[in-house]
Every structure is written in structure tokens, then in C-alpha cells.
Design a protein around this motif. Structure first.
Motif, PDB file in Angstrom:
ATOM      1  N   PHE A  28       0.826  -1.202   0.000  1.00  0.00           N
ATOM      2  CA  PHE A  28       0.000   0.000   0.000  1.00  0.00           C
ATOM      3  C   PHE A  28       0.867   1.261   0.000  1.00  0.00           C
ATOM      4  O   PHE A  28       2.002   1.252   0.459  1.00  0.00           O
ATOM      5  N   THR A  29       0.306   2.326  -0.552  1.00  0.00           N
ATOM      6  CA  THR A  29       1.062   3.569  -0.743  1.00  0.00           C
ATOM      7  C   THR A  29       0.838   4.544   0.404  1.00  0.00           C
ATOM      8  O   THR A  29      -0.011   4.337   1.275  1.00  0.00           O
ATOM      9  N   LYS A  30       1.569   5.653   0.341  1.00  0.00           N
ATOM     10  CA  LYS A  30       1.433   6.681   1.379  1.00  0.00           C
ATOM     11  C   LYS A  30       0.048   7.329   1.349  1.00  0.00           C
ATOM     12  O   LYS A  30      -0.371   7.931   2.337  1.00  0.00           O
ATOM     13  N   GLN A  31      -0.674   7.157   0.229  1.00  0.00           N
ATOM     14  CA  GLN A  31      -2.027   7.725   0.151  1.00  0.00           C
ATOM     15  C   GLN A  31      -2.974   7.104   1.178  1.00  0.00           C
ATOM     16  O   GLN A  31      -3.988   7.693   1.521  1.00  0.00           O
ATOM     17  N   PHE A  32      -2.633   5.916   1.685  1.00  0.00           N
ATOM     18  CA  PHE A  32      -3.467   5.266   2.705  1.00  0.00           C
ATOM     19  C   PHE A  32      -3.184   5.788   4.109  1.00  0.00           C
ATOM     20  O   PHE A  32      -3.922   5.493   5.042  1.00  0.00           O
ATOM     21  N   SER A  33      -2.102   6.532   4.274  1.00  0.00           N
ATOM     22  CA  SER A  33      -1.755   7.077   5.587  1.00  0.00           C
ATOM     23  C   SER A  33      -2.807   8.101   6.029  1.00  0.00           C
ATOM     24  O   SER A  33      -3.320   8.852   5.199  1.00  0.00           O
ATOM     25  N   PRO A  34      -3.130   8.132   7.323  1.00  0.00           N
ATOM     26  CA  PRO A  34      -2.557   7.385   8.442  1.00  0.00           C
ATOM     27  C   PRO A  34      -3.358   6.141   8.821  1.00  0.00           C
ATOM     28  O   PRO A  34      -3.308   5.710   9.978  1.00  0.00           O
ATOM     29  N   SER A  35      -4.075   5.546   7.890  1.00  0.00           N
ATOM     30  CA  SER A  35      -4.879   4.358   8.224  1.00  0.00           C
ATOM     31  C   SER A  35      -3.992   3.218   8.703  1.00  0.00           C
ATOM     32  O   SER A  35      -2.863   3.056   8.247  1.00  0.00           O
ATOM     33  N   GLU A  39      -7.848  -1.015   9.402  1.00  0.00           N
ATOM     34  CA  GLU A  39      -8.734  -0.397   8.407  1.00  0.00           C
ATOM     35  C   GLU A  39      -8.398  -0.891   6.994  1.00  0.00           C
ATOM     36  O   GLU A  39      -9.289  -1.197   6.208  1.00  0.00           O
ATOM     37  N   ILE A  40      -7.096  -0.963   6.684  1.00  0.00           N
ATOM     38  CA  ILE A  40      -6.689  -1.286   5.311  1.00  0.00           C
ATOM     39  C   ILE A  40      -7.021  -2.732   4.941  1.00  0.00           C
ATOM     40  O   ILE A  40      -7.240  -3.039   3.766  1.00  0.00           O
ATOM     41  N   THR A  41      -7.093  -3.634   5.939  1.00  0.00           N
ATOM     42  CA  THR A  41      -7.437  -5.032   5.637  1.00  0.00           C
ATOM     43  C   THR A  41      -8.751  -5.136   4.877  1.00  0.00           C
ATOM     44  O   THR A  41      -8.944  -6.057   4.077  1.00  0.00           O
ATOM     45  N   LYS A  42      -9.656  -4.178   5.097  1.00  0.00           N
ATOM     46  CA  LYS A  42     -10.946  -4.198   4.371  1.00  0.00           C
ATOM     47  C   LYS A  42     -10.738  -4.175   2.858  1.00  0.00           C
ATOM     48  O   LYS A  42     -11.569  -4.671   2.104  1.00  0.00           O
ATOM     49  N   ALA A  43      -9.627  -3.588   2.409  1.00  0.00           N
ATOM     50  CA  ALA A  43      -9.332  -3.555   0.973  1.00  0.00           C
ATOM     51  C   ALA A  43      -8.969  -4.938   0.452  1.00  0.00           C
ATOM     52  O   ALA A  43      -9.091  -5.209  -0.757  1.00  0.00           O
ATOM     53  N   LEU A  44      -8.505  -5.809   1.344  1.00  0.00           N
ATOM     54  CA  LEU A  44      -8.087  -7.148   0.923  1.00  0.00           C
ATOM     55  C   LEU A  44      -9.175  -8.180   1.184  1.00  0.00           C
ATOM     56  O   LEU A  44      -9.578  -8.910   0.281  1.00  0.00           O
ATOM     57  N   GLU A  94      -3.580 -20.251  10.142  1.00  0.00           N
ATOM     58  CA  GLU A  94      -4.929 -20.661   9.757  1.00  0.00           C
ATOM     59  C   GLU A  94      -5.404 -19.783   8.601  1.00  0.00           C
ATOM     60  O   GLU A  94      -4.796 -18.736   8.329  1.00  0.00           O
ATOM     61  N   PRO A  95      -6.501 -20.172   7.932  1.00  0.00           N
ATOM     62  CA  PRO A  95      -7.026 -19.325   6.857  1.00  0.00           C
ATOM     63  C   PRO A  95      -7.544 -17.984   7.370  1.00  0.00           C
ATOM     64  O   PRO A  95      -7.878 -17.836   8.553  1.00  0.00           O
ATOM     65  N   LEU A  96      -7.581 -17.016   6.469  1.00  0.00           N
ATOM     66  CA  LEU A  96      -8.133 -15.684   6.723  1.00  0.00           C
ATOM     67  C   LEU A  96      -7.444 -14.950   7.872  1.00  0.00           C
ATOM     68  O   LEU A  96      -8.080 -14.320   8.710  1.00  0.00           O
ATOM     69  N   GLN A  97      -6.123 -15.062   7.904  1.00  0.00           N
ATOM     70  CA  GLN A  97      -5.326 -14.238   8.812  1.00  0.00           C
ATOM     71  C   GLN A  97      -4.533 -13.243   7.960  1.00  0.00           C
ATOM     72  O   GLN A  97      -3.778 -13.643   7.064  1.00  0.00           O
ATOM     73  N   ALA A  98      -4.740 -11.964   8.223  1.00  0.00           N
ATOM     74  CA  ALA A  98      -4.021 -10.912   7.492  1.00  0.00           C
ATOM     75  C   ALA A  98      -2.808 -10.509   8.326  1.00  0.00           C
ATOM     76  O   ALA A  98      -2.950 -10.089   9.478  1.00  0.00           O
ATOM     77  N   VAL A  99      -1.623 -10.649   7.740  1.00  0.00           N
ATOM     78  CA  VAL A  99      -0.386 -10.287   8.451  1.00  0.00           C
ATOM     79  C   VAL A  99       0.232  -9.076   7.754  1.00  0.00           C
ATOM     80  O   VAL A  99       0.268  -8.989   6.524  1.00  0.00           O
ATOM     81  N   TRP A 100       0.730  -8.136   8.563  1.00  0.00           N
ATOM     82  CA  TRP A 100       1.125  -6.815   8.048  1.00  0.00           C
ATOM     83  C   TRP A 100       2.480  -6.374   8.574  1.00  0.00           C
ATOM     84  O   TRP A 100       2.829  -6.656   9.720  1.00  0.00           O
ATOM     85  N   VAL A 101       3.207  -5.632   7.724  1.00  0.00           N
ATOM     86  CA  VAL A 101       4.416  -4.928   8.170  1.00  0.00           C
ATOM     87  C   VAL A 101       4.381  -3.507   7.618  1.00  0.00           C
ATOM     88  O   VAL A 101       3.783  -3.232   6.572  1.00  0.00           O
TER      89      VAL A 101
END
Length: 263
Positions: A28-35, A39-44, A94-101
Motif C-alpha cells: 500500500f502507498t502513502k495515500q493510505f496514511s494514516p490508516s 482499516e486497510i485489511t478491508k481492501a483485501l 490458519e485461513p483468513l489471517q491478514a499479516v502486516w508490516v
């Protein structure tokens, strides 16, 4: 070559890689900041559970269960329950786990297993790379059944070697992760002799340019992962100010998020 594609969510741009096409994922880009990832997981995938860490430039890799255990312990001890476990890698179980960095010049690495369908997200700056965080995450995936040949790895936008000036000492610390020497000069000489060397010259004395994504690629190749399994985004955070924050460029602690959802 693996293709990279731009998409939008609510008119905001993010990047995906064809290598990870079967998985919901995005750089994701800086345009999503400060989310935040919550919140951003909804996009995925709006139903995915969300996991992130307090990143510390180390090589600790957590599973969701380990994060939940950590949170329970600290909440029970009366600590702030908004705290996050300290680490720089996450693996799903498990399925449907969103992992983020989160990254600003460091490398976001998303990993997926085409057989087990599990995924990982890794924050690999120079310190984490020196500590082999990507091999560490891969080792955790192997411990839960992954085979190397089934992994697909995408390294997202990060500062490119051509503009990333570091000290020779830093370059040697990172280089020691891929060449078998302890002496700084021996490490630097060995790095320079690698085909497509991760070291580039710098006009300043005792400085070099360092391609951290190339070092991570070489670490993975040393494990037996083929180049066909690895994709590198053709974007430099420092040189693409319209889409990405860069700590080197702005000296501000702003980040963009990268995430992937297990299946």
C-alpha cells in the motif's frame, strides 16, 4: 519477469505482484496514511483477522497465537492493552489471517506457500537483513509444513541500492549474512566479486551503496530457493515520492503498510 499491477481501493492506489495473485495482498502507498492495518485489511478481505507488530529491526517472527498469548499476559499484568508484541515478522497458521508490516525505506517481504496456503509478512531493513529475518520466517513456515519449492516471495518497494549510502561497517555487517568471513575488508571484497553485486561504489570515503533487496535474494538462494520464486518491485521509495514515504528523504517517521491474507 513477474508482473506488478496498480489497483485502487476507494480511489487510493496500491500495488500487487502476479507471483502472489492467488492471495489477497497489497503493497500500500502513502495515500493510505494514516490508516492502520485494521482499516486497510478491508481492501483485501473484510472478514480476515488482523495482525501487526511493534517493529524493532530485529529478527523475531511471531504467529497469531503467540501474539495473542503475549497480549493476554500483558493485559493481565495491567499493561496498556493497545501494546503490540515486538518483532519484525509474522506467519499465519490458519485461513483468513491478514499479516502486516510497515516500511519507509526498509524492504517489505510477503511470502506465500502454494500448497499449505499459509503466508508471512516480514520487515527487512539492513539490521533485520543482517540478522537473516527472511530465512528465519521461512524456517518458521518450514516448521509448520512448508517446502521451499512451494514458496513464492515478493519484495515490495524499498530504497534501491543506487541511492542507499551506508558505511562500510554497515555493509560488512549485512554482507556477513551471505559470505563466510569475519574481517570487514574480506567481506567487502567478497561482496564486490558476487555477480550482480549488492555493493555499489560511493564517491565518499568509507561509504558504499548497498542493495538490501539483493542481499535478501542471495540469502534465499543460499537456502535453495530459485530466482523464479522471487519477485522484486521495480520501485524505490526514495525515488518515488508521489507514492511512497522515505525516511532517508523526509527524516520523518511515516510508513506505508504491506499485507497478505492466508487461504
Amino acid at each position: 519477469m513477474h508482473a506488478w499491477h496498480w489497483h485502487t481501493w476507494e480511489d487510493l492506489p496500491y500495488l500487487t505482484c502476479s507471483l502472489l495473485e492467488p492471495w489477497y495482498h497489497g503493497f500500500f502507498t502513502k495515500q493510505f496514511s494514516p490508516s492502520s492495518p485494521f482499516e486497510i485489511t478491508k481492501a483485501l478481505h473484510p472478514e480476515a483477522s488482523v495482525y501487526r507488530l511493534k517493529q524493532v529491526h530485529g529478527n523475531a517472527v511471531f504467529s497469531p497465537a503467540e501474539i495473542e498469548d503475549w497480549l493476554t499476559k500483558f493485559v493481565n499484568e495491567g499493561e496498556d492493552d493497545s501494546a503490540f508484541a515486538s518483532g519484525d515478522g509474522l506467519i499465519s497458521t490458519e485461513p483468513l489471517q491478514a499479516v502486516w508490516v510497515a516500511t519507509a525505506d526498509c524492504t517489505p517481504v510477503l511470502i506465500a506457500d502454494e500448497k499449505t496456503r499459509q503466508v508471512a509478512a516480514v520487515h527487512a531493513g539492513w539490521r533485520g537483513t543482517a540478522l537473516k529475518i527472511v530465512p528465519q520466517a521461512i524456517s518458521r513456515l518450514q516448521a509448520q509444513g512448508s517446502k521451499l519449492e512451494n514458496l513464492r516471495i515478493a519484495m515490495g518497494p524499498a530504497i534501491s541500492g543506487e541511492v542507499y549510502q551506508v558505511s562500510q561497517q554497515v555493509a560488512a555487517e549485512v554482507g556477513a549474512s551471505i559470505v563466510p568471513y569475519n574481517d570487514e575488508k574480506a567481506i567487502l571484497d567478497a561482496l564486490e566479486n558476487i555477480p550482480l553485486s549488492p555493493l555499489l561504489p560511493d564517491p565518499e570515503p568509507a561509504r558504499v551503496r548497498l542493495d538490501v533487496r539483493r542481499v535478501n535474494t542471495l540469502q534465499m538462494e543460499a537456502l535453495g530457493i530459485s530466482l523464479e520464486q522471487i519477485a522484486i518491485a521495480p520501485y524505490c521509495t526514495y525515488q518515488t515520492p508521489e507514492y511512497f514515504f522515505s525516511y532517508r528523504r523526509e527524516h520523518q517517521k511515516k510508513v506505508q503498510w504491506s499485507g497478505i491474507v492466508s487461504k
